[in-house]
Design a protein around this motif. Sequence first.
Motif, short mmCIF file in Angstrom:
data_model
loop_
_atom_site.label_atom_id
_atom_site.label_comp_id
_atom_site.label_asym_id
_atom_site.label_seq_id
_atom_site.Cartn_x
_atom_site.Cartn_y
_atom_site.Cartn_z
N SER A 168 0.77 -1.32 0.07
CA SER A 168 -0.16 -0.15 0.06
C SER A 168 0.80 1.29 0.08
N TYR A 169 1.97 1.22 0.69
CA TYR A 169 2.95 2.18 0.59
C TYR A 169 3.27 2.60 -0.58
N LYS A 170 3.69 1.35 -1.67
CA LYS A 170 4.13 1.41 -3.03
C LYS A 170 3.00 2.27 -3.65
N ALA A 171 1.74 1.73 -3.44
CA ALA A 171 0.53 2.52 -4.36
C ALA A 171 0.57 3.93 -4.17
N THR A 172 0.74 4.22 -2.74
CA THR A 172 0.50 5.67 -2.22
C THR A 172 1.87 6.60 -2.81
N GLU A 173 2.91 6.15 -2.74
CA GLU A 173 3.92 6.61 -3.23
C GLU A 173 4.07 6.95 -4.78
N TYR A 174 3.47 6.15 -5.59
CA TYR A 174 3.30 5.93 -7.17
C TYR A 174 2.44 7.32 -7.27
N LEU A 175 1.32 7.47 -6.56
CA LEU A 175 0.68 8.70 -6.77
C LEU A 175 1.28 10.06 -6.53
N ILE A 176 2.02 10.07 -5.13
CA ILE A 176 2.89 11.01 -4.88
C ILE A 176 3.86 11.50 -5.87
N ASN A 177 4.62 10.48 -6.42
CA ASN A 177 5.40 10.72 -7.60
C ASN A 177 4.95 11.37 -8.89
N LEU A 178 3.64 11.25 -8.87
CA LEU A 178 2.76 11.90 -10.07
C LEU A 178 2.71 13.08 -9.85
N GLY A 179 2.91 13.82 -8.72
CA GLY A 179 2.63 14.91 -8.17
C GLY A 179 1.33 15.14 -7.18
#
Length: 345
Positions: A168-179
């Motif tokens: 879930s950390y991976k999923a959230t950080e993916y969105l964070i990296n998209l801005g």
Amino acid sequence: MGVTIKDVAKLSGVGIATVSRVLNNSGISSNETKEKVMAAVRELNYVPNNNARSLRMVQSKTIALLVKGITNPFFQKMIHTIEQKVFLRGYHLEIRNVNYSDHEMSMAIKEVQDRNLNGVILMGGNFEYTNEDFNRLGVPCVLLTVSAGKDVDENLYSSVIIDDEAESYKATEYLINLGHRRIGCIYSTVGNIVTPNRLRFGGYKKALEANGIPFDPVLVSSINVSESGYEFGFNMMKNLISRNKDMTAVVTMADTMAIGAAKAAISAGLRIPEDMSIIGFDGIEVAEYYNPSLDTICQPAEQMSLGAIDALFEMLQGGKTSHLVYEASLLKRGSCASTSRCSII
């Protein structure tokens, strides 16, 4: 009337199946349990009926698969694989649905007592079992998608899981990296019980913290409910949209929730992913054919199923327990986009 195995079980404080396993020197039992059983055998001067015991062993060769929420599409993927592999090994598989209001371990213990099972796979549930649970169960057991508590002796059971928090950390950080910075979260909870959903929520919060984004409870939509799915995701998303006009992305804890959330977003006039990015979890087939196809954390269903089968039959043969943690994959399909493509509402 002579002393029976029930008398030994009662005196030693364990289940009949546990006594049978100790006397047959099969499966896994703790040294403490073995000592209790043998002490009761000596005290009662119990002599096993070898003919009856042999007959029961010949008549068995049955595995039970107890599923907490059998309608879950992700579980359906694993059930098919397990059924095939158990059959190929010459065993019969009995599949039981466990209602969300029922306790899966209590049902498993009753099934073992009633049906003389060789082993049990528990799919779904929570992370809060006890040593006593496994001692009462008395047959090899594999937990699939969950594990037991930290205080439980790992020699009493096997487990096959993913790291729910890390994924879930991976999923959230993916969105964070998209801005994205205003990221909503949809999850279900059952009181204070540790479940995969609760662990995934922890991963969401940790990803925000690690990236310097303050946790905002207004961006979380959750209710105390054990069963969740399409309708749950739809209703929770409507709630989030009404309270957060600046929200640009949402993390969900299951693909079924994500599909429901996407429906709610579209119903509110939002475009995916131009106005709202949504990511699911599990990797069920229908998420790929939704329009747009949903980005998701895809669990390796087949490998996890095969791992559970291998672990169970290793225990049935008197081998060691095992605890496997698989890695999930981030599938990018088109439901998430960078904030440069998003329209702040």
